[in-house]
Write a protein that holds these residues in place. Structure first.
Motif, PDB file in Angstrom:
ATOM      1  N   LEU A 224       0.741  -1.186   0.147  1.00 45.00           N
ATOM      2  CA  LEU A 224      -0.017   0.090   0.089  1.00 45.00           C
ATOM      3  C   LEU A 224       0.852   1.354   0.048  1.00 45.00           C
ATOM      4  O   LEU A 224       0.165   2.378   0.230  1.00 45.00           O
TER       5      LEU A 224
ATOM      6  N   ASP B 288      -0.260   4.325  -2.299  1.00 52.47           N
ATOM      7  CA  ASP B 288      -1.739   4.615  -2.069  1.00 52.47           C
ATOM      8  C   ASP B 288      -1.437   5.461  -0.692  1.00 52.47           C
ATOM      9  O   ASP B 288      -2.007   6.632  -0.518  1.00 52.47           O
TER      10      ASP B 288
ATOM     11  N   GLY C 262      -8.236   4.015  -3.061  1.00 56.34           N
ATOM     12  CA  GLY C 262      -7.946   2.567  -3.441  1.00 56.34           C
ATOM     13  C   GLY C 262      -7.749   1.565  -2.298  1.00 56.34           C
ATOM     14  O   GLY C 262      -8.595   1.561  -1.343  1.00 56.34           O
ATOM     15  N   GLN C 263      -6.703   0.737  -2.320  1.00 53.82           N
ATOM     16  CA  GLN C 263      -6.668  -0.389  -1.588  1.00 53.82           C
ATOM     17  C   GLN C 263      -6.199   0.073  -0.165  1.00 53.82           C
ATOM     18  O   GLN C 263      -6.634  -0.742   0.698  1.00 53.82           O
TER      19      GLN C 263
ATOM     20  N   ALA D 251      -9.560   0.502   1.459  1.00 54.64           N
ATOM     21  CA  ALA D 251     -10.085  -0.811   1.987  1.00 54.64           C
ATOM     22  C   ALA D 251      -9.443  -1.216   3.023  1.00 54.64           C
ATOM     23  O   ALA D 251     -10.089  -1.919   4.043  1.00 54.64           O
TER      24      ALA D 251
END
Length: 233
Positions: A53, A56, A68-69, A72
């Motif tokens: 990650l 991001d 994005g990830q 999440a």
């Protein structure tokens, strides 16, 4: 918790591949799952590798929100019933990536969440990172931290472990047992809270609580004392 199931999220702050921090995370999740299994609980385990990650998280620090990830992953941490967190030691503290990630969590969502802290490093001398860096961070986030943190130095992976609780396996088992007990206690507390509205309804239907009776007694005594102070009319 949902129907007795435990949502367990493990956050791996390791940057290398292979990673001793990920190895420690894997051993901890197995030990915790086994400890919770004694109570016949279903455990849903998710491991978040922060190295995946990094891009991001870097963007999130500049634009003010997680895309994005990373979003999440934050949602998973904030909605988890309990967390296992581990970071390698960098300059006597956790990694910068680890700090970036937990800078983005919602503090209110972390309140009361059981957390097992862990770290890895090249020397046993770095073990104080648990109490001087990780524990203060998760205290600030208002989590409930397991008394036993787990630190693994390079020598813990090198060969046979010392017997008893002094070895890595003993520390892992002790921390997992404490963590499982915290999770059970929090689950019991939530179940009691969910039944509270039913008790409140019963009170509103004409059954005064002990607190109500005490309050009425205190008020009556206050009125009587005030009347005595006034004296005979």
């Amino acid at each position: 918790m949902n129907g007795g199931a435990v949502r367990l999220v493990a956050v791996n702050g390791g940057l290398s591949e292979p990673s001793s921090t990920r190895m420690l995370i894997d051993r901890l999740t197995v030990a915790v799952t086994d400890a919770l299994g004694e109570g016949e609980r279903v455990v849903d385990v998710q491991v978040i590798d922060l190295r995946d990650l990094a891009v991001d998280l870097g963007r999130a620090m500049t634009v003010g929100f997680a895309p994005g990830q990373a979003r999440a992953a934050l949602d998973a941490v904030e909605s988890a019933d309990a967390l296992i967190v581990a970071s390698p030691v960098f300059n006597a503290s956790y990694s910068g990536l680890f700090k970036m990630f937990f800078d983005l969590v919602d503090v209110d969502a972390m309140s009361g969440k059981p957390v097992l802290i862990a770290a890895t490093g090249g020397s046993p001398r770095h073990s104080m990172v648990l109490d001087h860096a990780l524990r203060p961070l998760f205290s600030y986030l208002r989590t409930v931290i397991v008394p036993t943190g787990v630190y693994a130095a390079s020598e813990d992976w090198a060969g046979a472990e010392s017997a008893g609780d002094g070895g890595l396996s003993g520390r892992i088992d002790r921390a997992a047992s404490e963590f499982a007990e915290l999770i059970r206690l929090r689950g019991s507390s939530r179940e009691d809270s969910s039944r509270q509205p039913l008790r409140d309804d019963a009170l509103h239907n004409g059954s005064p609580s002990a607190a109500d009776v005490r309050q009425q007694t205190i008020e009556a005594a206050g009125i009587a004392n005030f009347a005595r102070l006034l004296g005979p009319s």
